[in-house]
Design a protein around this motif. Structure first.
Motif, PDB file in Angstrom:
ATOM      1  N   ALA A 127       3.427  21.847 -44.949  1.00 27.81           N
ATOM      2  CA  ALA A 127       3.480  21.034 -46.122  1.00 27.81           C
ATOM      3  C   ALA A 127       1.918  20.516 -46.291  1.00 27.81           C
ATOM      4  N   GLU A 128       1.325  20.053 -45.325  1.00 31.99           N
ATOM      5  CA  GLU A 128       0.061  19.621 -45.216  1.00 31.99           C
ATOM      6  C   GLU A 128      -1.056  20.635 -45.541  1.00 31.99           C
ATOM      7  N   LEU A 129      -0.963  21.715 -44.861  1.00 27.32           N
ATOM      8  CA  LEU A 129      -1.752  22.991 -45.086  1.00 27.32           C
ATOM      9  C   LEU A 129      -1.855  23.485 -46.645  1.00 27.32           C
ATOM     10  N   ALA A 130      -0.621  23.298 -47.272  1.00 24.74           N
ATOM     11  CA  ALA A 130      -0.483  23.733 -48.712  1.00 24.74           C
ATOM     12  C   ALA A 130      -1.094  22.589 -49.476  1.00 24.74           C
ATOM     13  N   ALA A 131      -1.420  21.472 -49.049  1.00 23.96           N
ATOM     14  CA  ALA A 131      -1.595  20.102 -50.067  1.00 23.96           C
ATOM     15  C   ALA A 131      -2.937  20.486 -50.678  1.00 23.96           C
ATOM     16  N   PRO A 132      -3.224  19.852 -51.913  1.00 22.80           N
ATOM     17  CA  PRO A 132      -4.591  20.156 -52.524  1.00 22.80           C
ATOM     18  C   PRO A 132      -5.819  19.961 -51.484  1.00 22.80           C
ATOM     19  N   ALA A 133      -6.669  20.535 -51.481  1.00 22.49           N
ATOM     20  CA  ALA A 133      -7.922  20.323 -50.522  1.00 22.49           C
ATOM     21  C   ALA A 133      -8.705  19.069 -50.980  1.00 22.49           C
ATOM     22  N   PRO A 134      -8.902  18.357 -50.283  1.00 23.60           N
ATOM     23  CA  PRO A 134      -9.864  17.360 -50.280  1.00 23.60           C
ATOM     24  C   PRO A 134     -11.411  17.787 -50.107  1.00 23.60           C
ATOM     25  N   PHE A 135     -12.254  16.964 -50.048  1.00 19.27           N
ATOM     26  CA  PHE A 135     -13.478  17.320 -49.737  1.00 19.27           C
ATOM     27  C   PHE A 135     -13.711  18.646 -48.785  1.00 19.27           C
ATOM     28  N   PRO A 136     -14.550  19.528 -49.159  1.00 25.14           N
ATOM     29  CA  PRO A 136     -15.514  19.811 -50.188  1.00 25.14           C
ATOM     30  C   PRO A 136     -14.874  20.155 -51.400  1.00 25.14           C
ATOM     31  N   PHE A 137     -13.631  20.518 -51.610  1.00 23.20           N
ATOM     32  CA  PHE A 137     -12.931  21.343 -52.785  1.00 23.20           C
ATOM     33  C   PHE A 137     -12.368  20.493 -53.563  1.00 23.20           C
ATOM     34  N   GLN A 138     -12.483  19.110 -53.820  1.00 28.36           N
ATOM     35  CA  GLN A 138     -11.705  18.213 -54.600  1.00 28.36           C
ATOM     36  C   GLN A 138     -11.652  18.668 -55.919  1.00 28.36           C
ATOM     37  N   ASP A 139     -12.580  19.326 -56.436  1.00 27.99           N
ATOM     38  CA  ASP A 139     -12.433  19.608 -58.007  1.00 27.99           C
ATOM     39  C   ASP A 139     -11.947  21.035 -58.244  1.00 27.99           C
ATOM     40  N   ASP A 140     -11.611  21.860 -57.180  1.00 34.02           N
ATOM     41  CA  ASP A 140     -10.875  23.233 -57.161  1.00 34.02           C
ATOM     42  C   ASP A 140      -9.381  22.966 -57.083  1.00 34.02           C
ATOM     43  N   PRO A 141      -8.575  23.112 -58.136  1.00 37.95           N
ATOM     44  CA  PRO A 141      -7.342  22.895 -57.589  1.00 37.95           C
ATOM     45  C   PRO A 141      -6.503  24.123 -56.995  1.00 37.95           C
ATOM     46  N   ALA A 142      -7.269  25.431 -56.813  1.00 36.25           N
ATOM     47  CA  ALA A 142      -6.774  26.379 -56.234  1.00 36.25           C
ATOM     48  C   ALA A 142      -6.838  26.423 -54.709  1.00 36.25           C
ATOM     49  N   MET A 143      -7.540  25.559 -54.215  1.00 32.47           N
ATOM     50  CA  MET A 143      -8.138  25.256 -52.834  1.00 32.47           C
ATOM     51  C   MET A 143      -6.789  24.242 -52.316  1.00 32.47           C
ATOM     52  N   THR A 144      -6.616  24.572 -50.977  1.00 34.82           N
ATOM     53  CA  THR A 144      -5.525  23.734 -50.267  1.00 34.82           C
ATOM     54  C   THR A 144      -6.241  23.049 -48.862  1.00 34.82           C
ATOM     55  N   PHE A 145      -5.432  22.246 -48.334  1.00 34.74           N
ATOM     56  CA  PHE A 145      -6.303  21.731 -47.148  1.00 34.74           C
ATOM     57  C   PHE A 145      -6.405  22.742 -46.117  1.00 34.74           C
ATOM     58  N   ALA A 146      -5.796  24.020 -46.082  1.00 34.08           N
ATOM     59  CA  ALA A 146      -6.089  25.133 -45.134  1.00 34.08           C
ATOM     60  C   ALA A 146      -7.377  25.563 -45.261  1.00 34.08           C
ATOM     61  N   HIS A 147      -7.664  25.727 -46.599  1.00 36.90           N
ATOM     62  CA  HIS A 147      -9.212  26.080 -46.932  1.00 36.90           C
ATOM     63  C   HIS A 147     -10.128  25.158 -46.500  1.00 36.90           C
ATOM     64  N   THR A 148      -9.957  23.855 -46.219  1.00 39.32           N
ATOM     65  CA  THR A 148     -10.604  22.901 -45.998  1.00 39.32           C
ATOM     66  C   THR A 148     -10.963  23.141 -44.442  1.00 39.32           C
ATOM     67  N   VAL A 149      -9.695  23.305 -43.790  1.00 41.08           N
ATOM     68  CA  VAL A 149      -9.738  23.597 -42.215  1.00 41.08           C
ATOM     69  C   VAL A 149     -10.446  24.694 -42.112  1.00 41.08           C
ATOM     70  N   ALA A 150     -10.274  25.830 -42.638  1.00 38.15           N
ATOM     71  CA  ALA A 150     -11.216  27.001 -42.674  1.00 38.15           C
ATOM     72  C   ALA A 150     -12.683  26.755 -42.618  1.00 38.15           C
ATOM     73  N   TRP A 151     -12.994  25.982 -43.844  1.00 34.87           N
ATOM     74  CA  TRP A 151     -14.355  25.555 -44.316  1.00 34.87           C
ATOM     75  C   TRP A 151     -15.002  24.693 -42.787  1.00 34.87           C
ATOM     76  N   VAL A 152     -14.242  23.928 -42.173  1.00 39.77           N
ATOM     77  CA  VAL A 152     -14.774  23.208 -41.172  1.00 39.77           C
ATOM     78  C   VAL A 152     -15.218  24.186 -40.096  1.00 39.77           C
ATOM     79  N   ASN A 153     -14.254  24.993 -39.831  1.00 38.30           N
ATOM     80  CA  ASN A 153     -14.834  26.062 -38.745  1.00 38.30           C
ATOM     81  C   ASN A 153     -16.083  26.863 -39.315  1.00 38.30           C
ATOM     82  N   ALA A 154     -15.889  27.344 -40.658  1.00 42.20           N
ATOM     83  CA  ALA A 154     -17.438  28.014 -40.843  1.00 42.20           C
ATOM     84  C   ALA A 154     -18.665  27.167 -40.991  1.00 42.20           C
TER      85      ALA A 154
END
Length: 175
Positions: A127-154
């Motif tokens: 559920a947390e991974l599927a939640a809407p992404a915060p920083f830096p993707f807060q303006d893109d509704p297609a992004m999830t917290f999983a995207h944020t985690v992947a972005w941190v790694n990159a």
């Protein structure tokens, strides 16, 4: 046994961190403020004793080459804000994030951020991974917290490479 996406993201983070530790264990305190080029961004001590980064919006052209001090501040800023979101805290403003003031303190700060981030990762479920992404993707509704985690790694991997390259370049040029 196949790895879940959470397991894979955690493995990638741990791999990136192990590469970072390689450099953190070898970085010299003098490396942090070494300016590798005439056009350079660094961290500077203000009259109040607080260390603040060089910054401009939009970025100048050419983009200044950062010092290790600046890159370590940059990690502290973006990662701290991401951790704030992950822990449900109000995110700090970029202007409020200052550099600790010396190399050993910066290394301790970065290691502390790692500990905080691991706590965030350990609390993530589907559920947390599927939640809407915060920083830096807060303006893109297609992004999830999983995207944020992947972005941190990159982003961390990119910054680790920058610090490693700067450290090696200074070592080669100092004779």
């Amino acid at each position: 046994m196949s790895a879940t996406s959470t397991d894979l993201m955690r493995w990638q983070f741990d791999l990136t961190w192990s590469l970072f530790e390689y450099h953190l264990e070898r970085v010299d305190p003098g490396d942090f403020l070494w300016e590798p080029a005439p056009v350079c961004w660094t961290v500077r001590r203000g009259d109040d004793g607080v260390w603040r980064p060089d910054w401009a919006e939009p970025e100048p052209d050419p983009v200044p080459v950062p010092t290790i001090g600046w890159v370590s501040w940059h990690i502290g800023w973006w990662w701290g804000v991401t951790i704030d979101h992950g822990q449900g805290r109000a995110p700090r403003e970029r202007e409020s994030v200052t550099w600790p003031g010396d190399g050993p303190s910066a290394v301790a700060w970065l290691r502390g951020l790692r500990t905080e981030w691991v706590a965030v990762l350990e609390g993530l479920g589907p559920a947390e991974l599927a939640a809407p992404a915060p920083f830096p993707f807060q303006d893109d509704p297609a992004m999830t917290f999983a995207h944020t985690v992947a972005w941190v790694n990159a982003e961390l991997m990119k910054n680790v490479a920058e610090i490693g390259q700067l450290r090696l370049l200074r070592a080669c040029t100092q004779g």
